[in-house]
Scaffold this motif. Structure first.
Motif, short mmCIF file in Angstrom:
data_model
loop_
_atom_site.label_atom_id
_atom_site.label_comp_id
_atom_site.label_asym_id
_atom_site.label_seq_id
_atom_site.Cartn_x
_atom_site.Cartn_y
_atom_site.Cartn_z
N LEU A 172 40.90 36.41 37.92
CA LEU A 172 40.53 37.73 38.44
C LEU A 172 39.03 37.80 38.70
CD1 LEU A 172 41.86 41.13 37.19
CD2 LEU A 172 39.43 40.81 37.59
N ILE A 173 38.23 37.23 37.80
CA ILE A 173 36.77 37.23 37.98
C ILE A 173 36.41 36.51 39.28
CG2 ILE A 173 34.59 36.41 37.05
CD1 ILE A 173 35.78 38.68 35.41
N GLU A 174 36.97 35.34 39.48
CA GLU A 174 36.66 34.55 40.67
C GLU A 174 37.02 35.32 41.94
OE1 GLU A 174 37.49 30.03 42.39
OE2 GLU A 174 38.71 30.83 40.76
N ALA A 175 38.18 35.97 41.94
CA ALA A 175 38.60 36.73 43.12
C ALA A 175 37.70 37.94 43.35
CB ALA A 175 40.05 37.17 42.96
N ALA A 176 37.33 38.62 42.28
CA ALA A 176 36.47 39.80 42.41
C ALA A 176 35.11 39.44 42.98
CB ALA A 176 36.32 40.49 41.06
N LEU A 177 34.59 38.28 42.61
CA LEU A 177 33.27 37.86 43.06
C LEU A 177 33.27 37.31 44.48
CD1 LEU A 177 32.00 36.06 39.82
CD2 LEU A 177 31.22 38.27 40.73
N SER A 178 34.44 37.16 45.08
CA SER A 178 34.52 36.57 46.42
C SER A 178 34.05 37.52 47.51
CB SER A 178 35.95 36.12 46.71
OG SER A 178 36.83 37.24 46.82
N VAL A 179 33.94 38.81 47.19
CA VAL A 179 33.49 39.83 48.15
C VAL A 179 32.40 40.66 47.48
CG1 VAL A 179 34.19 41.84 49.51
CG2 VAL A 179 35.74 39.89 49.29
N PRO A 180 31.31 40.98 48.17
CA PRO A 180 30.25 41.79 47.55
C PRO A 180 30.75 43.17 47.12
CG PRO A 180 29.47 40.75 49.57
CD PRO A 180 30.95 40.55 49.54
N PHE A 181 30.15 43.70 46.07
CA PHE A 181 30.43 45.06 45.62
C PHE A 181 29.16 45.60 44.95
CE2 PHE A 181 31.50 42.29 42.10
CZ PHE A 181 30.92 42.92 41.01
N SER A 182 29.06 46.92 44.91
CA SER A 182 27.90 47.53 44.27
C SER A 182 28.28 48.52 43.18
CB SER A 182 27.03 48.24 45.32
OG SER A 182 27.77 49.27 45.97
N ASN A 183 29.54 48.96 43.18
CA ASN A 183 29.97 49.99 42.24
C ASN A 183 31.42 49.71 41.85
OD1 ASN A 183 29.89 52.31 40.70
ND2 ASN A 183 30.43 53.66 42.41
N MET A 184 31.69 49.44 40.58
CA MET A 184 33.03 49.02 40.18
C MET A 184 33.55 49.82 39.01
SD MET A 184 32.57 45.52 37.97
CE MET A 184 34.25 45.74 37.35
N LEU A 185 34.88 49.78 38.87
CA LEU A 185 35.59 50.46 37.78
C LEU A 185 36.52 49.46 37.12
CD1 LEU A 185 36.66 53.02 36.26
CD2 LEU A 185 38.23 53.35 38.20
N ASP A 186 36.42 49.38 35.78
CA ASP A 186 37.30 48.50 34.99
C ASP A 186 38.18 49.39 34.13
OD1 ASP A 186 38.48 46.48 33.54
OD2 ASP A 186 36.69 46.01 32.36
N LEU A 187 39.47 49.44 34.46
CA LEU A 187 40.41 50.30 33.76
C LEU A 187 41.00 49.56 32.56
CD1 LEU A 187 42.22 51.69 36.92
CD2 LEU A 187 40.73 53.00 35.39
N GLY A 188 40.83 50.11 31.35
CA GLY A 188 41.28 49.44 30.13
C GLY A 188 40.34 48.31 29.78
N THR A 189 39.07 48.60 29.64
CA THR A 189 38.04 47.56 29.58
C THR A 189 38.09 46.71 28.32
OG1 THR A 189 35.69 47.19 30.01
CG2 THR A 189 36.23 48.97 28.48
N GLY A 190 38.61 47.21 27.20
CA GLY A 190 38.71 46.41 25.98
C GLY A 190 37.35 45.93 25.52
#
Length: 281
Positions: free
Chosen positions: A103-121
């Motif tokens: 999931l980390i690798e896929a998320a980093l494949s496109v730029p982002f500036s503002n994110m939400l992590d649901l159920g962050t643990g």
């Protein structure tokens, strides 16, 4: 009578853990001995010929007893490595797993500036992504105040200034829109819980199962996604290896476009990547 050397203690510990049906007794025994000696695991081989002081022997024995009871090594030593960083973990959070790095690798494949992590643990997903994208900001939510305390502690340890945390049941008190939404929700069906490894009994049940079919979290995440995704924003979720079709169907029915179903290193379905479908499609 001279104290036993590290090599002698390690050999005996491996035998004990093997007898307790620990999957990788050699790896775990070495990690626990290094922890007891208060040294980096990479230095253990250098000190194995030396006598082990009494205090370290006592710490090692206590750690072995906990591991023989199938308590995860990460809980015993208090840390778990994930994406090259050490995260503090407790019984209040899910133990970060290598599969989640997909999931980390896929998320980093496109730029982002503002994110939400649901159920962050533990915050391992949120804090890893923000660490890899300096200047980005992120919100981590959880229904467990104890889990959020662990995540905040990890943010402080890692020096991640762009993270904030909120007690929330999924999107319940979340405001605004995000370029990226991620989640590793509870996806194990209740019927599957009895067949899990005994180590999982030491992790929070609510982070493992929804108490039903293992899909209720995806229904909640999908239902609120369109209201919280910015234009062009993506949503990525970790899934169980048999859930790709069901989860993809849930998100498609909620008006999301399925971009990809990504496999883990064993070739099993692991991440569903989506975005808001274009108008008219």
């Amino acid at each position: 009578m001279s104290a036993a050397t590290g090599a002698v203690l390690l050999t005996a510990a491996i035998a004990r853990l093997r007898a307790a049906a620990i999957r990788d007794p050699q790896r775990d025994a070495r990690r626990l001995l290094a922890h007891a000696l208060e040294i980096a695991p990479g230095r253990l081989t250098l000190v194995l010929p030396e006598p082990v002081p009494a205090a370290a022997r006592a710490r090692f024995e206590a750690a072995l007893l906990r591991r023989e009871a199938h308590e995860p090594v990460s809980h015993i030593v208090g840390l778990r490595a994930f994406w090259g960083r050490d995260f503090r973990v407790t019984r209040d959070v899910l133990d970060p797993r290598p599969e989640t790095e997909i999931l980390i690798e896929a998320a980093l494949s496109v730029p982002f500036s503002n994110m939400l992590d649901l159920g962050t643990g533990s915050g391992c997903i949120l804090l890893t992504l923000l660490s890899e994208r300096p200047g980005a900001f992120g919100l981590g939510t959880d229904i467990s105040a104890a889990a959020l305390a662990v995540a905040r502690g990890n943010a402080g340890r890692l020096g991640v200034a762009g993270a904030r945390f909120l007690l929330s049941d999924w999107y319940q008190v979340v405001e605004g829109r995000f370029d990226l939404i991620v989640s590793n929700p509870p996806y194990i069906a209740e019927a599957e819980m009895s067949g899990l490894a005994p180590e999982l009994a030491h992790e929070p049940r609510g982070a493992l199962t929804d108490g039903g079919d293992g899909l209720s979290a995806y229904r909640a995440i999908a239902a609120g996604a369109r209201a919280r995704l910015a234009p062009g924003g993506r949503l990525l979720v970790e899934i169980g290896p048999t859930q790709a079709q069901a989860v993809s169907g849930i998100f498609a029915a909620a008006g999301l476009e399925i971009l990809a179903v990504l496999p883990d290193l064993d070739g099993r379905h692991r991440v569903v990547e989506t975005r808001v479908a274009a108008s008219g499609t």
